[in-house]
Scaffold this motif. Structure first.
Motif, PDB file in Angstrom:
ATOM      1  N   GLU A   1     -14.297 -56.788  59.781  1.00 42.58           N
ATOM      2  CA  GLU A   1     -13.303 -57.823  59.509  1.00 42.58           C
ATOM      3  C   GLU A   1     -12.580 -57.623  58.180  1.00 42.58           C
TER       4      GLU A   1
ATOM      5  N   ALA B   1     -15.238 -64.525  71.098  1.00 37.59           N
ATOM      6  CA  ALA B   1     -13.935 -65.135  71.370  1.00 37.59           C
ATOM      7  C   ALA B   1     -13.787 -66.464  70.629  1.00 37.59           C
ATOM      8  N   LYS B   2     -14.862 -67.198  70.548  1.00 30.89           N
ATOM      9  CA  LYS B   2     -14.824 -68.493  69.861  1.00 30.89           C
ATOM     10  C   LYS B   2     -14.542 -68.314  68.370  1.00 30.89           C
ATOM     11  N   GLN B   3     -15.074 -67.252  67.796  1.00 31.28           N
ATOM     12  CA  GLN B   3     -14.890 -66.998  66.368  1.00 31.28           C
ATOM     13  C   GLN B   3     -13.650 -66.150  66.075  1.00 31.28           C
ATOM     14  N   ARG B   4     -12.968 -65.697  67.119  1.00 32.38           N
ATOM     15  CA  ARG B   4     -11.768 -64.858  66.996  1.00 32.38           C
ATOM     16  C   ARG B   4     -12.042 -63.583  66.205  1.00 32.38           C
ATOM     17  N   ALA B   5     -13.123 -62.929  66.528  1.00 31.23           N
ATOM     18  CA  ALA B   5     -13.490 -61.699  65.828  1.00 31.23           C
ATOM     19  C   ALA B   5     -12.705 -60.514  66.384  1.00 31.23           C
ATOM     20  N   ALA B   6     -12.486 -59.525  65.533  1.00 30.74           N
ATOM     21  CA  ALA B   6     -11.803 -58.304  65.949  1.00 30.74           C
ATOM     22  C   ALA B   6     -12.769 -57.421  66.736  1.00 30.74           C
ATOM     23  N   ARG B   7     -12.228 -56.622  67.632  1.00 27.09           N
ATOM     24  CA  ARG B   7     -13.075 -55.731  68.432  1.00 27.09           C
ATOM     25  C   ARG B   7     -13.810 -54.735  67.552  1.00 27.09           C
TER      26      ARG B   7
END
Length: 138
Positions: free
Chosen positions: A136, A81-87
């Motif tokens: 990503e 969540a901190k890095q805003r990664a995709a699922r």
């Protein structure tokens, strides 16, 4: 049960649990296999005479394994969540870590013990990074 038999089975339990613990290097469920082997030992070797493992110990191991899973999940989710990664990248990173650690351990098995461990660690890291990158950027 004779003391020799008891200590032989207890030594086998220790070796089996050490092998299960090492499975964590391959991102496999080693902690849960430790709970399973200890439960099998508790079932086969009664603790009536003060020997063996009680079911309270098995329950404590299961709670510790569950807390470990929860901690791993929460820390991973917070980092993602901190890095805003995709699922998609998270799923591919997990799959890549498993595949990479198994391949790395296989390739590293040429060098006994240390090669397998280092191969699993670096292969898992490479697989996780490759999976995250693919998730990503594709």
């Amino acid at each position: 049960m004779s003391p020799v038999t008891y200590y032989f089975i207890a030594a086998l339990l220790s070796l089996a649990n050490a092998a299960c613990w090492a499975l964590n290097l391959f991102t496999l469920p080693g902690n849960w296999l430790i709970v399973l082997t200890t439960a099998l030992f508790a079932w086969l070797v009664r603790s009536d005479a003060g020997h063996g493992v009680s079911w309270w110990t098995v329950a404590a191991l299961a709670i510790a394994a569950a807390l470990g899973e929860l901690l791993e999940f929460v820390s991973g989710a917070r980092a993602v969540a901190k890095q805003r990664a995709a699922r998609r990248s998270v799923v591919l990173a997990m799959a890549g870590a498993m595949a990479g650690s198994l391949c790395g351990a296989s390739l590293g098995s040429i060098v006994p013990i240390l090669g397998t461990i280092l191969g699993a660690v670096f292969g898992g890291a490479f697989g996780a990074a490759a999976g995250a990158y693919l998730g990503e950027h594709t």
